[in-house]
Scaffold this active site. Structure first.
Site, PDB file in Angstrom:
ATOM      1  N   SER A  34       2.369   1.810  -3.365  1.00 24.55           N
ATOM      2  CA  SER A  34       1.391   2.319  -4.350  1.00 24.55           C
ATOM      3  C   SER A  34       1.121   3.801  -4.118  1.00 24.55           C
ATOM      4  CB  SER A  34       0.082   1.516  -4.264  1.00 24.55           C
ATOM      5  OG  SER A  34      -0.642   1.803  -3.074  1.00 24.55           O
TER       6      SER A  34
ATOM      7  N   TYR B  22       0.840  -1.208   0.000  1.00 23.22           N
ATOM      8  CA  TYR B  22       0.000   0.000   0.000  1.00 23.22           C
ATOM      9  C   TYR B  22       0.876   1.260   0.000  1.00 23.22           C
ATOM     10  CZ  TYR B  22      -3.813   3.087   1.643  1.00 23.22           C
ATOM     11  OH  TYR B  22      -4.740   4.090   1.785  1.00 23.22           O
TER      12      TYR B  22
HETATM   13  P1  NDP Z   1     -13.529   2.303   0.639  1.00 27.77           P
HETATM   14  O1  NDP Z   1     -13.067   0.891   0.715  1.00 27.77           O
HETATM   15  O2  NDP Z   1     -14.571   2.763   1.586  1.00 27.77           O
HETATM   16  O3  NDP Z   1     -14.021   2.584  -0.875  1.00 27.77           O
HETATM   17  C1  NDP Z   1     -13.204   2.213  -1.957  1.00 27.77           C
HETATM   18  C2  NDP Z   1     -13.923   2.586  -3.244  1.00 27.77           C
HETATM   19  O4  NDP Z   1     -13.084   2.201  -4.344  1.00 27.77           O
HETATM   20  C3  NDP Z   1     -15.251   1.864  -3.421  1.00 27.77           C
HETATM   21  O5  NDP Z   1     -16.178   2.779  -3.988  1.00 27.77           O
HETATM   22  C4  NDP Z   1     -14.931   0.757  -4.426  1.00 27.77           C
HETATM   23  O6  NDP Z   1     -16.060   0.472  -5.195  1.00 27.77           O
HETATM   24  C5  NDP Z   1     -13.867   1.420  -5.270  1.00 27.77           C
HETATM   25  N1  NDP Z   1     -12.951   0.527  -5.975  1.00 27.77           N
HETATM   26  C6  NDP Z   1     -12.072  -0.356  -5.437  1.00 27.77           C
HETATM   27  N2  NDP Z   1     -11.394  -0.986  -6.423  1.00 27.77           N
HETATM   28  C7  NDP Z   1     -11.845  -0.484  -7.598  1.00 27.77           C
HETATM   29  C8  NDP Z   1     -11.522  -0.717  -8.966  1.00 27.77           C
HETATM   30  N3  NDP Z   1     -10.589  -1.613  -9.333  1.00 27.77           N
HETATM   31  N4  NDP Z   1     -12.205  -0.028  -9.918  1.00 27.77           N
HETATM   32  C9  NDP Z   1     -13.158   0.872  -9.564  1.00 27.77           C
HETATM   33  N5  NDP Z   1     -13.478   1.149  -8.296  1.00 27.77           N
HETATM   34  C10 NDP Z   1     -12.839   0.481  -7.316  1.00 27.77           C
HETATM   35  O7  NDP Z   1     -12.213   3.237   0.728  1.00 27.77           O
HETATM   36  P2  NDP Z   1     -11.979   4.649   1.466  1.00 27.77           P
HETATM   37  O8  NDP Z   1     -13.099   5.575   1.180  1.00 27.77           O
HETATM   38  O9  NDP Z   1     -11.554   4.407   2.853  1.00 27.77           O
HETATM   39  O10 NDP Z   1     -10.670   5.147   0.694  1.00 27.77           O
HETATM   40  C11 NDP Z   1     -10.738   5.927  -0.478  1.00 27.77           C
HETATM   41  C12 NDP Z   1      -9.324   6.323  -0.873  1.00 27.77           C
HETATM   42  O11 NDP Z   1      -8.695   7.013   0.214  1.00 27.77           O
HETATM   43  C13 NDP Z   1      -8.418   5.133  -1.198  1.00 27.77           C
HETATM   44  O12 NDP Z   1      -7.562   5.467  -2.254  1.00 27.77           O
HETATM   45  C14 NDP Z   1      -7.636   4.936   0.095  1.00 27.77           C
HETATM   46  O13 NDP Z   1      -6.401   4.316  -0.140  1.00 27.77           O
HETATM   47  C15 NDP Z   1      -7.472   6.390   0.527  1.00 27.77           C
HETATM   48  N6  NDP Z   1      -7.175   6.530   1.947  1.00 27.77           N
HETATM   49  C16 NDP Z   1      -8.103   6.143   2.899  1.00 27.77           C
HETATM   50  C17 NDP Z   1      -7.801   6.314   4.238  1.00 27.77           C
HETATM   51  C18 NDP Z   1      -8.764   5.945   5.300  1.00 27.77           C
HETATM   52  O14 NDP Z   1      -8.405   6.104   6.487  1.00 27.77           O
HETATM   53  N7  NDP Z   1      -9.968   5.499   4.984  1.00 27.77           N
HETATM   54  C19 NDP Z   1      -6.515   6.874   4.658  1.00 27.77           C
HETATM   55  C20 NDP Z   1      -5.652   7.250   3.583  1.00 27.77           C
HETATM   56  C21 NDP Z   1      -5.988   7.085   2.283  1.00 27.77           C
HETATM   57  P3  NDP Z   1     -16.777  -0.991  -5.275  1.00 27.77           P
HETATM   58  O15 NDP Z   1     -16.415  -1.747  -4.036  1.00 27.77           O
HETATM   59  O16 NDP Z   1     -18.226  -0.645  -5.398  1.00 27.77           O
HETATM   60  O17 NDP Z   1     -16.208  -1.601  -6.506  1.00 27.77           O
END
Ligand code: NDP
Length: 248
Positions: A158, A155
């Site tokens: 990335s 992670y």
């Molecule tokens: P969630 O797991 O709540 O949501 C992830 C989203 O990404 C979902 O809508 C999912 O959609 C979508 N997704 C995953 N893989 C794919 C793919 N291959 N193609 C299209 N859509 C995809 O994540 P968060 O809201 O927690 O995180 C959002 C971003 O913020 C991420 O990049 C995460 O790394 C980053 N982040 C989050 C932190 C946190 O504390 N939450 C901290 C730091 C960074 P579906 O499942 O419907 O396909």
């Protein structure tokens, strides 16, 4: 309204941070095209929530880690919405393990979804933004991409990759008035962090000077700043949104 009549693509907005960004932008008059991997119940619910705000909104099933799928997604958005002004690369996953136990699949899946997707989506929108001579790309990194973290080498790699990619694109695109910035959340309460054991969450909170996780809307507000002309002279910025964590 800060984004009246503009169109934003937000990847991974079926829940969590992406959904909050979509709602925040929609409240500012922005039309929203968003994706998840399938046209799920969650996607339909977000679509309805956005449309109720009186803007054009549509969810698309797309795997942004797949080059062809990202291209098809952006082409469909361009056909349906007529223009694209803002891209938020938010979709992301985790597959945590210590390096000595991490499998090749865990590494490839995380880097594919989190980093390659940013390349795929940037490639797909770049010709449209280039023609318009204006655009804002916001990539969602993480403080883990700056500081590293136990059990998250895939992670962290990335998210660190996103920073290098974004800073390079910022240089390449600046003369066309296309800005590229990175928002690096710290610990934000979402479904993703719901999977983390409670003891670990408590430890994380104790290390945050503000002593609490951030909210998804606190990340969305910063994205709104980068999407709008409020930040018209900012590009190549990496901004932690983390309650003052020291090593971010
Ligand atoms: P969630 O797991 O709540 O949501 C992830 C989203 O990404 C979902 O809508 C999912 O959609 C979508 N997704 C995953 N893989 C794919 C793919 N291959 N193609 C299209 N859509 C995809 O994540 P968060 O809201 O927690 O995180 C959002 C971003 O913020 C991420 O990049 C995460 O790394 C980053 N982040 C989050 C932190 C946190 O504390 N939450 C901290 C730091 C960074 P579906 O499942 O419907 O396909």
């Amino acid at each position: 309204m800060l984004l009246q009549g503009q169109t934003a693509i937000i990847t991974g907005a079926t829940r969590g941070i992406g959904r909050s960004i979509a709602l925040r932008f929609a409240h500012e008059g922005c039309n929203i095209a968003f994706c998840g991997r399938t046209r799920s119940e969650a996607m339909l619910a977000v679509e309805a929530e956005l449309q109720a705000l009186g803007i054009q909104a549509r969810g698309y099933a797309a795997d942004v880690a797949d080059y062809a799928s990202a291209q098809a997604f952006v082409q469909a958005v361009a056909a349906d919405f007529g223009r694209i002004d803002i891209l938020v690369n938010n979709a992301g996953i985790t597959a945590d393990a210590a390096v000595k136990r991490m499998t090749e699949t865990q590494f490839d899946q995380v880097v594919g979804t989190n980093l390659k997707s940013v390349f795929c989506m940037t490639k797909a929108v770049q010709p449209l933004l280039w023609k318009q001579g204006k655009g804002s790309i916001i990539n969602i990194g993480s403080v883990v991409g700056i500081a590293g973290n136990y059990n998250q080498a895939n992670y962290a790699a990335s998210k660190a990759g996103i920073i290098g990619f974004s800073k390079s694109c910022a240089k390449e695109f600046a003369a066309r008035n296309i800005r590229v910035n990175v928002v690096c959340p710290g610990f934000i309460a979402t479904e993703m962090t719901d999977q983390v054991p409670k003891e670990l969450l408590d430890t994380w909170c104790s290390r945050i000077p503000m002593k609490r996780p951030g909210t998804t809307d606190e990340v969305a507000q910063v994205c709104l700043f980068f999407a709008s002309d409020m930040s018209s002279y900012l590009t190549s910025v990496v901004l932690p949104v983390c309650g003052g964590m020291e090593d971010a």
